[in-house]
Design a protein around this motif. Structure first.
Motif, PDB file in Angstrom:
ATOM      1  N   UNK A 197       0.710  -1.315   0.051  1.00 40.49           N
ATOM      2  CA  UNK A 197      -0.095   0.014  -0.008  1.00 40.49           C
ATOM      3  C   UNK A 197       0.918   1.321   0.011  1.00 40.49           C
ATOM      4  N   UNK A 198       2.050   1.192   0.462  1.00 41.34           N
ATOM      5  CA  UNK A 198       3.058   2.254   0.371  1.00 41.34           C
ATOM      6  C   UNK A 198       3.732   2.369  -0.877  1.00 41.34           C
ATOM      7  N   UNK A 199       3.483   1.401  -1.848  1.00 40.34           N
ATOM      8  CA  UNK A 199       4.272   1.606  -3.045  1.00 40.34           C
ATOM      9  C   UNK A 199       5.852   0.732  -2.891  1.00 40.34           C
ATOM     10  N   UNK A 200       5.768   0.091  -1.782  1.00 41.84           N
ATOM     11  CA  UNK A 200       6.994  -0.670  -1.569  1.00 41.84           C
ATOM     12  C   UNK A 200       7.125  -1.996  -2.405  1.00 41.84           C
ATOM     13  N   UNK A 201       8.243  -2.184  -3.253  1.00 40.37           N
ATOM     14  CA  UNK A 201       8.276  -3.287  -3.822  1.00 40.37           C
ATOM     15  C   UNK A 201       8.482  -4.550  -2.916  1.00 40.37           C
ATOM     16  N   UNK A 210      15.182  -7.810 -14.155  1.00 39.26           N
ATOM     17  CA  UNK A 210      16.195  -7.568 -15.391  1.00 39.26           C
ATOM     18  C   UNK A 210      16.024  -5.781 -15.749  1.00 39.26           C
ATOM     19  N   UNK A 211      14.696  -5.366 -15.570  1.00 46.82           N
ATOM     20  CA  UNK A 211      14.538  -3.966 -15.910  1.00 46.82           C
ATOM     21  C   UNK A 211      15.248  -3.176 -14.789  1.00 46.82           C
ATOM     22  N   UNK A 212      15.052  -3.582 -13.477  1.00 49.61           N
ATOM     23  CA  UNK A 212      15.717  -2.880 -12.414  1.00 49.61           C
ATOM     24  C   UNK A 212      17.055  -3.156 -12.704  1.00 49.61           C
ATOM     25  N   UNK A 213      17.728  -4.195 -12.818  1.00 48.47           N
ATOM     26  CA  UNK A 213      19.201  -4.222 -13.242  1.00 48.47           C
ATOM     27  C   UNK A 213      19.815  -3.172 -14.250  1.00 48.47           C
ATOM     28  N   UNK A 218      12.994   1.871 -14.834  1.00 45.52           N
ATOM     29  CA  UNK A 218      12.511   1.859 -13.340  1.00 45.52           C
ATOM     30  C   UNK A 218      13.456   1.613 -12.331  1.00 45.52           C
ATOM     31  N   UNK A 219      13.528   2.063 -11.104  1.00 45.48           N
ATOM     32  CA  UNK A 219      14.436   1.665 -10.301  1.00 45.48           C
ATOM     33  C   UNK A 219      13.721   1.437  -8.776  1.00 45.48           C
ATOM     34  N   UNK A 220      14.545   0.564  -8.023  1.00 43.70           N
ATOM     35  CA  UNK A 220      13.708   0.356  -6.601  1.00 43.70           C
ATOM     36  C   UNK A 220      14.760   0.812  -5.567  1.00 43.70           C
ATOM     37  N   UNK A 221      14.140   1.657  -4.871  1.00 45.64           N
ATOM     38  CA  UNK A 221      15.064   2.181  -3.591  1.00 45.64           C
ATOM     39  C   UNK A 221      14.001   2.025  -2.514  1.00 45.64           C
ATOM     40  N   UNK A 223      10.911   1.803  -2.512  1.00 43.49           N
ATOM     41  CA  UNK A 223       9.841   1.694  -3.401  1.00 43.49           C
ATOM     42  C   UNK A 223      10.136   1.422  -4.966  1.00 43.49           C
ATOM     43  N   UNK A 224       9.251   1.045  -5.655  1.00 48.19           N
ATOM     44  CA  UNK A 224       9.436   1.175  -7.049  1.00 48.19           C
ATOM     45  C   UNK A 224       9.116   2.406  -7.553  1.00 48.19           C
ATOM     46  N   UNK A 225      10.146   2.831  -8.290  1.00 50.19           N
ATOM     47  CA  UNK A 225       9.930   4.420  -8.915  1.00 50.19           C
ATOM     48  C   UNK A 225      10.195   4.327 -10.397  1.00 50.19           C
ATOM     49  N   UNK A 226       9.646   5.242 -11.259  1.00 53.21           N
ATOM     50  CA  UNK A 226       9.829   5.315 -12.555  1.00 53.21           C
ATOM     51  C   UNK A 226      10.692   6.509 -12.792  1.00 53.21           C
TER      52      UNK A 226
END
Length: 391
Positions: A197-201, A210-213, A218-221, A223-226
């Motif tokens: 609910x907080x947007x956390x991956x 693979x997309x995150x790598x 996208x990246x994930x810190x 939370x998932x962020x575009x």
């Protein structure tokens, strides 16, 4: 139908994204919601070739369904004209022809009248230059023409049916057990991310990792962020709505376009996991939504998903395969993926070994030999909506 009943109907519509055979029962519920429709269907047709196929239908006479594709699709005044309506907009006979003219058509006299139908209300869910996928509900002749109340009720449903259909197209499986959602979709070519609910991956499939790598879209810190700030804001709004229940998504975008760092465009769809059978998937990961991310223009994505399942391709091999489709040669692929040519050749060799082909051209031909669906029908067949021919 009260608010609780409407919410239950919307939940069933989204459950159909994971369980396509349930569309028939959902269409029955929809007929009740629009107050007495004798039949509802999801189908595809080509306005130029005058061909198509019914994916799911509830009600009506199977003989007339066969007659439609054998003869009356060519006589239906909707076939060509309806392609001009924007995706998501509802339309009926009165929006296409003057009523006296419509009532004199062979389509109305010979196909609709024997079934006791007086009118049909439809909406395009997706379309190409010549083809369209359609959501349609018939109206009893005894009830007269489509009225404002039926249009209002249909408009309430169209965004949810479109979202579910688009996600069903992306998943491209006959049925997914909600409790095993993450495992089942690990081989999906589109990136899939489960968020709380907080947007956390809380989980990503192979393509998502693979997309995150790669760090391009996208990246994930936490939370998932575009990287696309505007697209990320729109995605946050949809996730917030998803946390408040399925019905809250009606006024939100069906999809969000994201522009990656390299300028490529991606499309994102959100499937809520807070109600219906989908809750089992959400509860397993404390997730409120599944986010699907796919590069725009990848009509071959269902083919990639089929190849992954059939030949057991790894995430790295899938990345190389996608790059081969986009860039062609080994050198170009190596530059695009920031890999050494030797590494690309190794992955490509493994793909050749697994698929049994020997040349890149044969690999591309294999990819394009798979049809691209808008929906899966009840027999598990796939029907192509793109006007681009299969190889």
């Amino acid at each position: 139908m009260d608010a609780e009943g409407f919410s239950a109907l919307v939940a069933d519509i989204y459950d159909a994204a994971l369980d396509p055979p349930s569309w028939r029962e959902v269409l029955r519920e929809i007929c009740g919601f629009v107050r007495g429709g004798p039949s509802a269907s999801l189908f595809w047709q080509d306005a130029v070739k005058r061909t198509g196929k019914t994916y799911y239908v509830w009600g009506g006479d199977p003989r007339f369904n066969r007659l439609y594709w054998d003869k009356y699709v060519a006589l239906n005044p909707f076939t060509a004209a309806a392609g001009h309506f924007p995706v998501g907009e509802v339309y009926s006979a009165a929006d296409i022809l003057p009523l006296p003219q419509f009532l004199e058509t062979p389509f109305y006299k010979e196909w609709m009248t024997p079934q006791g139908w007086g009118d049909v209300l439809s909406a395009n869910l997706d379309k190409s230059a010549t083809s369209r996928a359609v959501f349609s509900v018939a109206r009893h002749a005894r009830d007269g023409l489509v009225d404002d109340d039926m249009r209002r009720r249909m408009r309430l449903l169209v965004p949810h049916v479109r979202r579910s259909a688009m996600i069903g197209k992306l998943i491209n499986l006959n049925k997914v057990e909600a409790a095993a959602l993450a495992d089942t979709l690990d081989g999906l070519q589109a990136g899939m991310f489960l968020v709380d609910s907080a947007g956390k991956l809380v989980h990503a499939n192979l393509a998502g990792r693979a997309m995150l790598d790669e760090g391009n879209v996208l990246h994930a810190n936490g939370k998932l962020v575009a990287f696309d700030a505007q697209g990320d804001d729109a995605l946050r709004e949809i996730l917030l709505a998803a946390g408040h229940g399925d019905a809250a998504l009606a006024e939100k975008r069906i999809s969000v376009r994201l522009v990656a760092r390299d300028g490529a465009e991606y499309v994102t769809h959100v499937l809520p996991l807070t109600t219906g059978a989908r809750r089992r998937a959400g509860q397993s990961y404390a997730a409120v939504a599944a986010i699907f991310v796919q590069r725009v223009g990848h009509d071959a994505s269902p083919a990639l998903g089929m190849l992954v399942q059939q030949f057991g391709l790894t995430a790295a091999e899938v990345r190389v395969l996608i790059a081969i489709m986009d860039h062609g040669g080994v050198a170009a692929v190596a530059a695009a993926l920031k890999l050494s040519p030797a590494t690309v050749r190794t992955h490509l060799r493994h793909v050749f070994e697994k698929t049994g082909v020997r040349r890149q051209a044969d690999l591309v031909k294999l990819m394009t030999s798979y049809p691209t669906p808008i929906l899966a029908d009840e027999t598990g067949d796939r029907v192509r909506i793109s006007s681009k021919p299969t190889g």
